[in-house]
Design a protein around this motif. Structure first.
Motif, PDB file in Angstrom:
ATOM      1  N   LEU A  17      46.860  46.629  29.727  1.00  0.00           N
ATOM      2  CA  LEU A  17      47.215  47.302  28.626  1.00  0.00           C
ATOM      3  C   LEU A  17      46.795  46.395  26.965  1.00  0.00           C
ATOM      4  N   ALA A  18      47.367  45.487  27.570  1.00  0.00           N
ATOM      5  CA  ALA A  18      47.322  44.846  26.449  1.00  0.00           C
ATOM      6  C   ALA A  18      46.162  43.460  26.027  1.00  0.00           C
ATOM      7  N   ILE A  19      45.357  43.395  26.716  1.00  0.00           N
ATOM      8  CA  ILE A  19      44.904  42.468  26.455  1.00  0.00           C
ATOM      9  C   ILE A  19      43.733  42.886  25.833  1.00  0.00           C
ATOM     10  N   PRO A  20      42.877  41.816  25.317  1.00  0.00           N
ATOM     11  CA  PRO A  20      42.035  42.539  24.641  1.00  0.00           C
ATOM     12  C   PRO A  20      40.569  42.655  25.326  1.00  0.00           C
ATOM     13  N   SER A  21      39.796  43.051  25.034  1.00  0.00           N
ATOM     14  CA  SER A  21      38.426  44.139  25.801  1.00  0.00           C
ATOM     15  C   SER A  21      37.369  43.096  26.257  1.00  0.00           C
ATOM     16  N   ASP A  22      37.812  42.727  24.282  1.00  0.00           N
ATOM     17  CA  ASP A  22      36.541  41.410  24.644  1.00  0.00           C
ATOM     18  C   ASP A  22      36.709  39.782  24.154  1.00  0.00           C
ATOM     19  N   ILE A  23      36.793  39.299  24.287  1.00  0.00           N
ATOM     20  CA  ILE A  23      37.244  37.688  23.666  1.00  0.00           C
ATOM     21  C   ILE A  23      36.325  36.597  24.120  1.00  0.00           C
ATOM     22  N   ASN A  24      35.638  36.505  22.880  1.00  0.00           N
ATOM     23  CA  ASN A  24      34.532  35.179  22.879  1.00  0.00           C
ATOM     24  C   ASN A  24      33.266  35.697  22.881  1.00  0.00           C
ATOM     25  N   GLY A  25      33.114  36.400  22.714  1.00  0.00           N
ATOM     26  CA  GLY A  25      31.913  36.494  23.481  1.00  0.00           C
ATOM     27  C   GLY A  25      31.637  37.002  25.216  1.00  0.00           C
ATOM     28  N   SER A  26      32.660  37.260  25.644  1.00  0.00           N
ATOM     29  CA  SER A  26      32.917  38.003  27.017  1.00  0.00           C
ATOM     30  C   SER A  26      33.594  38.668  26.741  1.00  0.00           C
ATOM     31  N   SER A  27      32.824  40.063  27.328  1.00  0.00           N
ATOM     32  CA  SER A  27      33.160  41.299  27.654  1.00  0.00           C
ATOM     33  C   SER A  27      33.886  42.123  28.881  1.00  0.00           C
ATOM     34  N   PHE A  28      34.344  42.962  28.874  1.00  0.00           N
ATOM     35  CA  PHE A  28      34.707  43.512  30.153  1.00  0.00           C
ATOM     36  C   PHE A  28      36.073  43.030  30.660  1.00  0.00           C
ATOM     37  N   VAL A  29      37.349  41.885  29.626  1.00  0.00           N
ATOM     38  CA  VAL A  29      38.184  41.391  30.134  1.00  0.00           C
ATOM     39  C   VAL A  29      38.942  41.902  31.588  1.00  0.00           C
ATOM     40  N   ASP A  30      39.410  43.552  30.211  1.00  0.00           N
ATOM     41  CA  ASP A  30      40.525  43.924  30.259  1.00  0.00           C
ATOM     42  C   ASP A  30      40.202  44.432  31.738  1.00  0.00           C
ATOM     43  N   ILE A  31      39.198  45.587  31.534  1.00  0.00           N
ATOM     44  CA  ILE A  31      39.058  46.214  32.487  1.00  0.00           C
ATOM     45  C   ILE A  31      38.836  46.078  34.142  1.00  0.00           C
ATOM     46  N   ARG A  32      39.068  44.250  33.807  1.00  0.00           N
ATOM     47  CA  ARG A  32      38.498  43.517  35.797  1.00  0.00           C
ATOM     48  C   ARG A  32      39.348  43.799  36.387  1.00  0.00           C
ATOM     49  N   LEU A  33      41.172  43.941  34.929  1.00  0.00           N
ATOM     50  CA  LEU A  33      42.446  44.004  35.661  1.00  0.00           C
ATOM     51  C   LEU A  33      43.241  45.267  36.546  1.00  0.00           C
ATOM     52  N   LEU A  34      42.530  46.368  36.459  1.00  0.00           N
ATOM     53  CA  LEU A  34      42.954  47.594  36.231  1.00  0.00           C
ATOM     54  C   LEU A  34      42.723  47.943  38.511  1.00  0.00           C
ATOM     55  N   PRO A  35      41.482  47.111  38.946  1.00  0.00           N
ATOM     56  CA  PRO A  35      42.206  46.580  40.201  1.00  0.00           C
ATOM     57  C   PRO A  35      42.836  46.101  41.176  1.00  0.00           C
ATOM     58  N   VAL A  36      43.199  45.147  40.604  1.00  0.00           N
ATOM     59  CA  VAL A  36      44.699  44.156  40.953  1.00  0.00           C
ATOM     60  C   VAL A  36      45.716  45.254  40.555  1.00  0.00           C
ATOM     61  N   ALA A  37      45.479  45.712  39.675  1.00  0.00           N
ATOM     62  CA  ALA A  37      47.308  46.541  39.171  1.00  0.00           C
ATOM     63  C   ALA A  37      47.180  47.133  40.655  1.00  0.00           C
ATOM     64  N   ALA A  38      46.274  48.006  40.893  1.00  0.00           N
ATOM     65  CA  ALA A  38      46.132  49.476  41.941  1.00  0.00           C
ATOM     66  C   ALA A  38      46.159  48.689  43.515  1.00  0.00           C
ATOM     67  N   MET A  39      45.482  47.468  43.231  1.00  0.00           N
ATOM     68  CA  MET A  39      45.806  46.935  44.615  1.00  0.00           C
ATOM     69  C   MET A  39      46.996  46.715  45.396  1.00  0.00           C
ATOM     70  N   LEU A  40      47.417  46.096  44.264  1.00  0.00           N
ATOM     71  CA  LEU A  40      49.476  45.836  44.389  1.00  0.00           C
ATOM     72  C   LEU A  40      49.975  46.657  44.568  1.00  0.00           C
ATOM     73  N   GLY A  41      49.731  47.965  43.631  1.00  0.00           N
ATOM     74  CA  GLY A  41      50.277  49.083  43.768  1.00  0.00           C
ATOM     75  C   GLY A  41      50.943  49.851  44.483  1.00  0.00           C
ATOM     76  N   LEU A  42      49.830  49.730  45.054  1.00  0.00           N
ATOM     77  CA  LEU A  42      49.592  50.571  46.581  1.00  0.00           C
ATOM     78  C   LEU A  42      50.000  49.770  47.593  1.00  0.00           C
ATOM     79  N   GLY A  43      49.642  48.464  48.050  1.00  0.00           N
ATOM     80  CA  GLY A  43      49.968  47.668  49.536  1.00  0.00           C
ATOM     81  C   GLY A  43      51.585  47.717  49.519  1.00  0.00           C
ATOM     82  N   LEU A  44      52.343  47.217  47.775  1.00  0.00           N
ATOM     83  CA  LEU A  44      53.518  46.947  48.511  1.00  0.00           C
ATOM     84  C   LEU A  44      54.510  47.998  48.005  1.00  0.00           C
ATOM     85  N   GLN A  45      54.280  49.410  48.142  1.00  0.00           N
ATOM     86  CA  GLN A  45      55.007  50.581  47.983  1.00  0.00           C
ATOM     87  C   GLN A  45      55.369  50.635  49.360  1.00  0.00           C
TER      88      GLN A  45
END
Length: 548
Positions: A331-359
């Motif tokens: 939620l907090a990180i910018p979407s584009d950083i220094n010419g690199s795009s889609f930085v933020d939405i790469r993190l959502l699958p990791v959060a989902a993996m941990l949220g589901l698996g560690l329940q």
């Protein structure tokens, strides 16, 4: 007699699993089987059909070009100290022994295996008896970051998850744990900044969560302004425990400091937050082949997280805080950083993996509910992996058809490529041809305008520049009439301004025939809506294009 023996085997297996203290799919053999199943679709292809992988392979061919290779006329490779070189280094090491094609395949498979294995090992270490949703976590391996082919990020994230699990495994050996973390953090960070940062984030979040779990029972409901209660806590012991756990994370700080000192200045030092992109990522994270299957999987996974607590599934702080911290970073990180795009939405699958698996489902009100979660997840994972394998076979066939154009390209030529970039309104399924043109550098040692060449971020430096806006990515993209909306360029507008006289071939990938003919372009190959033209001064076409 046979039934008795089978019953004895079942009893013995259950006893073994009980002694191991983990669910069967979280045992050592279970984790290995899970990794192999996730990687199995790659056995059907030579070029992994992930959007950016052909681009990585083309870049690796440029890096490996030796004296006399035509690519030396067109490109320079300049290694720089940047936190985005994991895939390039891995391909260089593997390519020296097995060739670029095999290096690209193995790099992708190894990164995918680390991603899946690190996820399962983390679940094993933090939730061995309650990880009934582990299969649900594995569904997020083939999600936006991997399907897009973000090789550096997937490699770094896989290393981060694996090193995090290893740090939990080594907790009883503090010296070995500290040594491992001090070595792993710079390696993961050099692979990719955001993926590598996850290691420090996960270690710190788990340490804080464990400290909260170890507070006296019922502390959440006490009046925290009660000084007597606060004074009963041994704050020095808590701080000492946190320091012993987290001091190796200084390696991440040192790595970032060195990067700031020695890396070149970025070409674009701007950060952009795209809130609409963050919102759409919840819908598009699992976008693959079937809108119904992908949307249904996403909804089911969200319901599992939300409804689970009402069925008795819980997270302790040490289990929930890592997932919550990754989600907060998303939620907090910018979407584009220094010419690199889609930085933020790469993190959502990791959060989902941990949220589901560690329940933790070990305390479910009814054991049958936990089993239903496990079996439903395994069944859905089997369906999704089958669809993925089927799609890989289809992509492999399509790639072979498209790449047959290169048999008509002279080695060392200059190829100006345009590929039709699809949009969501037109198709849920992605064609994944965006960077297919980069393979011209691998197979024909040709120049192509498809390479990533952002200074300070990428190592490819173009020497041949046929036109101001036709040198590197994203100059290869054009849009269909349905997606252009009247303002995005289509193949006709791209060719209108293209420096055709400075190249040898024009390769149109799934664009269809341009409306306006050009006497300089002679058609030499056609496959459906894809065409290859040879550039000849005032040439006259000798082939009549097929109707399509």
């Amino acid at each position: 007699m046979t039934q008795v023996r089978q019953k004895d085997w079942v009893i013995a297996a259950r006893a073994l699993w009980a002694r191991a203290g983990a669910l069967p799919w979280l045992s050592g053999p279970g984790i290995i089987v899970g990794i192999l199943l996730v990687c199995l679709p790659f056995a059907l292809v030579d070029v992994p059909p992930l959007i950016d992988i052909p681009g990585h392979m083309g870049a690796a061919a440029i890096e490996a070009a030796g004296p006399g290779n035509p690519l030396e006329k067109y490109f320079t490779w300049k290694w720089v100290f940047t936190l985005n070189i994991g895939g390039g280094v891995l391909m260089k090491v593997l390519g020296a022994q097995f060739g670029i094609l095999a290096a690209g395949w193995w790099s992708t498979v190894l990164a995918t295996g680390l991603f899946a294995g690190g996820c399962l090992w983390t679940i094993r270490m933090l939730n061995p008896k309650g990880g009934h949703a582990a299969a649900w976590s594995l569904m997020f391996v083939f999600s936006f970051p991997l399907l897009t082919g973000f090789l550096n990020y997937i490699l770094a994230t896989g290393l981060a998850l694996t090193a995090f699990a290893a740090s939990l495994w080594l907790e009883k050996n503090p010296r070995a744990r500290a040594t491992m973390l001090i070595v792993a953090q710079p390696v993961a960070m050099l692979c990719h900044a955001i993926g590598g940062l996850l290691l420090a984030l996960l270690v710190g979040a788990h340490a804080l969560g464990r400290a909260i779990d170890e507070l006296p029972e019922g502390w959440r409901w006490r009046d925290l302004t009660n000084r007597r209660w606060l004074e009963t806590l041994d704050w020095k012991a808590i701080a000492h425990r946190m320091w012993l756990t987290c001091w190796p994370l200084l390696a991440t700080v040192v790595t970032i400091a060195l990067w700031k000192i020695f890396s070149p200045e970025p070409a674009a030092s701007t950060n952009v937050w795209r809130w609409d992109q963050k919102a759409w990522s919840f819908v598009l994270t699992l976008r693959d082949q079937s809108q119904l299957l992908d949307a249904g999987t996403t909804i089911a996974a969200c319901l599992l997280v939300l409804v689970g607590p009402f069925l008795g599934a819980r997270w302790r702080w040490r289990q929930g805080l890592p997932a919550l911290t990754v989600f907060a970073l998303f939620l907090a990180i910018p979407s584009d950083i220094n010419g690199s795009s889609f930085v933020d939405i790469r993190l959502l699958p990791v959060a989902a993996m941990l949220g589901l698996g560690l329940q933790d489902w070990s305390g479910a009100r009814k054991p049958e509910w936990a089993k239903m979660v496990a079996y439903a997840g395994m069944g859905l994972l089997a369906v999704r992996l089958s669809v993925t394998a089927w799609s890989f076979a289809g992509y492999a066939e399509d790639y072979n058809k498209q790449l047959s154009a290169l048999t008509h390209v002279e080695p060392g030529s200059r190829v100006l490529a345009f590929v039709e970039h699809t949009c969501l309104d037109e198709s849920w399924r992605y064609a994944r041809r965006d960077h297919l043109a980069s393979l011209a550098s691998l197979y024909r040692q040709a120049w192509v305008n498809d390479n990533w060449a952002v200074p300070g971020l990428h190592m490819v430096v173009p020497r041949f520049r046929p036109g101001r806006n036709f040198t590197a990515d994203p100059s290869e993209f054009v849009w269909s009439a349905r997606c252009s909306g009247g303002w995005r360029r289509n193949v006709d507008s791209a060719l209108k301004y293209a420096p055709i006289e400075r190249v040898d071939y024009v390769w149109l990938i799934d664009t269809g025939l341009p409306r306006r003919g050009d006497p300089r372009l002679q058609l030499v190959w056609q496959e459906g809506r894809s065409l290859l033209f040879k550039v000849r001064p005032l040439g006259i076409p000798t082939w009549k294009p097929k109707d399509f």
